[in-house]
Design a protein around this motif. Structure first.
Motif, short mmCIF file in Angstrom:
data_model
loop_
_atom_site.label_atom_id
_atom_site.label_comp_id
_atom_site.label_asym_id
_atom_site.label_seq_id
_atom_site.Cartn_x
_atom_site.Cartn_y
_atom_site.Cartn_z
N GLY A 29 -87.11 -69.67 15.12
CA GLY A 29 -86.13 -68.60 15.27
C GLY A 29 -86.70 -67.32 15.84
N GLY A 31 -87.33 -64.34 18.01
CA GLY A 31 -86.50 -63.71 19.02
C GLY A 31 -86.28 -62.25 18.68
N PRO A 32 -85.64 -61.54 19.59
CA PRO A 32 -85.39 -60.13 19.35
C PRO A 32 -84.33 -59.96 18.28
CG PRO A 32 -84.23 -60.84 21.31
CD PRO A 32 -85.03 -62.02 20.84
N SER A 33 -84.36 -58.87 17.55
CA SER A 33 -83.33 -58.67 16.53
C SER A 33 -83.08 -57.18 16.29
CB SER A 33 -83.75 -59.33 15.22
OG SER A 33 -84.72 -58.54 14.57
N GLN A 34 -81.92 -56.91 15.73
CA GLN A 34 -81.58 -55.53 15.42
C GLN A 34 -82.49 -54.98 14.33
OE1 GLN A 34 -77.81 -53.97 15.35
NE2 GLN A 34 -76.86 -55.50 16.69
N ASP A 35 -82.89 -55.84 13.41
CA ASP A 35 -83.77 -55.35 12.35
C ASP A 35 -85.09 -54.86 12.91
OD1 ASP A 35 -81.96 -55.77 10.38
OD2 ASP A 35 -82.73 -57.75 9.78
N PHE A 337 -88.40 -55.03 20.72
CA PHE A 337 -87.26 -55.75 20.11
C PHE A 337 -87.72 -56.99 19.33
CE2 PHE A 337 -84.50 -54.51 24.07
CZ PHE A 337 -84.45 -53.19 23.64
N TYR A 338 -88.96 -57.38 19.52
CA TYR A 338 -89.42 -58.68 19.00
C TYR A 338 -90.35 -58.51 17.79
CZ TYR A 338 -87.64 -60.64 23.34
OH TYR A 338 -86.81 -61.02 24.37
N ASP A 369 -87.15 -64.61 28.26
CA ASP A 369 -85.97 -63.76 28.10
C ASP A 369 -85.82 -62.80 29.27
OD1 ASP A 369 -85.33 -65.00 25.76
OD2 ASP A 369 -85.99 -63.38 24.43
N GLU A 457 -77.11 -57.64 25.15
CA GLU A 457 -78.00 -57.72 23.99
C GLU A 457 -78.86 -56.45 23.92
OE1 GLU A 457 -80.83 -60.95 24.10
OE2 GLU A 457 -80.07 -61.73 22.20
N GLN A 460 -77.14 -53.62 22.37
CA GLN A 460 -77.08 -53.70 20.90
C GLN A 460 -78.37 -53.15 20.27
OE1 GLN A 460 -74.35 -55.06 19.51
NE2 GLN A 460 -73.50 -56.46 21.05
N PHE A 461 -79.49 -53.53 20.86
CA PHE A 461 -80.76 -53.10 20.28
C PHE A 461 -80.97 -51.60 20.47
CE2 PHE A 461 -82.06 -57.63 21.50
CZ PHE A 461 -81.60 -58.12 20.29
#
Ligand SMILES: *[C@@H]1O[C@H](CO)[C@@H](O)[C@H](O)[C@H]1NC(C)=O
Ligand SMILES: *[C@@H]1O[C@H](CO)[C@@H](O)[C@H](O)[C@H]1NC(C)=O
Ligand SMILES: *[C@@H]1O[C@H](CO)[C@@H](O)[C@H](O)[C@H]1NC(C)=O
Ligand SMILES: *[C@@H]1O[C@H](CO)[C@@H](O)[C@H](O)[C@H]1NC(C)=O
Ligand SMILES: *[C@@H]1O[C@H](CO)[C@@H](O)[C@H](O)[C@H]1NC(C)=O
Length: 587
Positions: A29, A31-35, A337-338, A369, A457, A460-461
């Motif tokens: 899993g 990948g980049p995420s908002q967290d 982001f990662y 990406d 995306e 969002q970040f």
């Protein structure tokens, strides 16, 4: 054709040979995420705010991000070399004429119009021969001269030396036919909109501090060798230029071919473009021979030229100007982001992110990406959300006021007044609000984010990061206000202020934000510029405390910030030797 090319690149990306020997596989899993974006909110905020700006990108010089960028039709660029004929590319284009002028000199000609401090010259230079026939290079005819050859350093005894870092066989004696002759300054205008990949930070800085990480580790995928000044990635088959610059350009252009992009935008002391094909999208508008540098009468060298070069760069501190380049912020792909380890292995510079400890699998995943984003947004010329403008509004509202609070305010009541001015506008005094302060914090946080609907995306970040930053600002300011208000209602005297929890709260906020603006000099006089290290110039002091300086008060003898310029003996130049500081040029 175009789409096929990009698709092929996207497909190839997953298998891009990041030879993962004994390397951990990609976490499930990954990948980049908002967290993650929230946890690196200030860095993302600053990356967006500093994009295409010489000041912020010099301070936060280890860029971790990429964007698609567009140069519209009719923009003028410059290239300096030793030849009347326009190059074919890949070659360097400079945004500023002074930047290219430093390269417009005859082969082996004496210095004089080089950049200040005798550093290596900027783009437009011949960075070495093309790398395709590397086997033959060392003994081959020295067609072009390495950038190193142009670096004139002042050795003791005021004797000029050419700093030769390349295998000496590569430029044995070079050709003398141009000796003493002036080079050529070429100017071009773009004949259509051109799409580029913008690599942020001081990505044109040939250093081992991390300015090349996104190019060398992520794009070129060479982590098998850890590179240093003495040991660039492709040691043993070097193609010329500092830290293998020419091979880097060729490899990046190979990628650009598959991405259907015209080249790569980078920054050193000046913004530059590695333009891959000079026959495509450019019209030559001038090719002017420069005067013989020996003919001092016409020379533009000396400290005036050097200082004026810095002045030209300082004009771009806040942006490249005149709509010369538009960044598609919604295409941002950032290591920030990662969930990768960006810790700098150099414990002295925890402030600088590095890709040195990310795994090959992670780097390959980020590159895949990037390939996808380039494919998806290639034709999205309209910028949907200009995130930089959002960050500018926030910086403009808070930066000077926060600095004023931490540096000048001398009493608690003054501090309270200042904070009240910023935050009370968000408080509803009607009495309807039960949670008066929490609601005010939410309104304060969202002030500049209303009406923005993230689409990509990246949006969002970036949105998550900006919101984390404004939330921190508003929370901390209300917190400090709470302390001050309580203090005053307690009946405790407010003076003296320091050390006070309220002030410390504001200080920690300033530290968290890390805005480049905090380090800007206040207005400099017309004969001065605010100095910051811009590769290859600048001293450590300039980085720590930038200040206004005139042509005679620039710090010329401090230790070079960038660790000197790739001397065979090691990256630091001579210890404490002040190589490459912004001293006056050799006489
Ligand atoms: C200038 O460029 C032309 C065409 O590429 C080449 O034939 C010529 O040798 C070059 N001259 C010098 C001095 O490098
Ligand atoms: C991240 O990298 C730093 C610097 O190389 C290293 O000291 C640290 O142990 C790494 N952290 C993790 C969680 O791997
Ligand atoms: C992380 O950094 C440490 C120390 O610099 C090094 O020993 C290790 O191999 C690095 N790990 C990766 C995955 O690059
Ligand atoms: C983008 O630009 C194109 C052409 O200029 C236009 O047709 C389109 O509506 C624009 N899209 C957005 C989202 O603004
Ligand atoms: C430059 O600044 C220094 C220190 O502020 C001053 O003493 C000097 O006269 C200035 N030099 C010039 C040429 O203006």
């Amino acid at each position: 054709m175009t789409c096929a090319r990009i698709l092929a690149a996207a497909l190839a990306a997953s298998s891009l040979a990041h030879a993962a020997i004994n390397e951990p596989p990609l976490a499930k899993g990954f990948g980049p995420s908002q967290d993650v974006a929230k946890s690196r909110a200030p860095q993302i905020f600053n990356a967006v705010n500093n994009a295409m700006r010489q000041w912020g990108s010099s301070l936060h010089h280890n860029g971790m991000s990429f964007y698609l960028a567009t140069v519209p039709e009719g923009v003028i660029f410059h290239h300096g070399n030793d030849n009347e004929t326009s190059p074919e590319g890949p070659e360097w284009l400079a945004y500023e004429i002074e930047h290219a002028e430093g390269f417009a000199r005859g082969r082996r000609g004496p210095p004089g119009r080089g950049p200040p401090g005798g550093g290596p010259p900027p783009p437009g230079d011949d960075h070495g021969p093309p790398p395709d026939d590397e086997e033959k290079l060392p003994s081959g005819k020295p067609k072009v001269q390495s950038q190193f050859d142009l670096v004139i350093m002042r050795e003791e005894g005021r004797k000029q030396h050419t700093m030769v870092h390349e295998p000496s066989a590569e430029s044995p004696g070079a050709t003398d036919d141009m000796e003493g002759k002036g080079g050529w300054l070429h100017s071009y205008r773009t004949t259509r909109s051109l799409r580029y990949l913008y690599v942020d930070g001081m990505s044109g800085g040939k250093t081992s501090m991390g300015t090349l990480d996104t190019q060398d580790y992520l794009l070129r995928g060479d982590k098998t060798t850890s590179y240093t000044m003495e040991k660039p990635p492709h040691m043993g088959k070097r193609a010329g230029g500092p830290m293998d610059e020419r091979r880097r350009a060729f490899e990046l252009c190979e990628m650009c071919y598959y991405w259907d992009l015209s080249g790569v935008i980078r920054m050193e002391a000046g913004f530059e473009i590695i333009h891959c094909d000079f026959k495509d999208g450019l019209e030559q508008i001038a090719a002017l021979q420069r005067p013989d540098p020996k003919d001092g009468e016409h020379g533009r060298g000396g400290s005036v030229g050097n200082f004026e070069f810095i002045r030209a760069l300082s004009e771009r501190y806040d942006g490249i100007g005149s709509s010369r380049t538009a960044i598609d912020f919604s295409s941002m792909v950032s290591a920030f982001f990662y969930p990768v380890n960006l810790t700098n292995p150099d414990p002295k510079r925890p402030d600088l992110p590095r890709l040195a400890n990310t795994t090959d699998a992670e780097l390959a995943a980020i590159k895949a990406d990037l390939n996808r984003v380039i494919y998806e947004r290639h034709d999205s010329y309209n910028r949907t959300i200009v995130w930089q403008d959002v960050t500018d509004l926030i910086v403009a509202r808070y930066a000077d006021r926060l600095k004023y609070m931490t540096e000048k305010v001398s009493s608690a009541s003054q501090l309270l007044d200042e904070i009240n001015h910023l935050v009370t506008a968000h408080i509803d005094y009607s009495g309807k609000d039960v949670d008066r302060i929490p609601s005010a914090i939410i309104r304060c946080t969202d002030l500049y984010l209303h009406g923005i609907s993230p689409q990509t995306e990246a949006d969002q970040f970036i949105h998550a990061a900006i919101k984390s930053v404004t939330s921190e600002i508003c929370t901390k300011l209300f917190e400090a206000r709470g302390i001050l208000v309580d203090g005053s209602t307690d009946g405790h005297g407010l003076e003296p202020l320091a050390p006070s929890d309220a002030l410390n709260t504001v200080r920690s906020l300033v530290e968290y934000l890390g805005w480049a603006r905090f380090k800007r000099c206040s207005q400099c006089d017309v004969d001065e510029v605010c100095m910051i290290p811009m590769w290859p110039f600048g001293t450590k002091e300039d980085y720590e405390s930038p200040r206004c300086a005139n042509s005679s008060s620039v710090r010329g003898d401090g230790e070079n910030y960038w660790g000197g310029f790739g001397r065979p003996g090691g990256p630091g130049g001579r210890p404490g030797g002040g190589r490459g500081g912004r001293g006056p040029p050799p006489p």
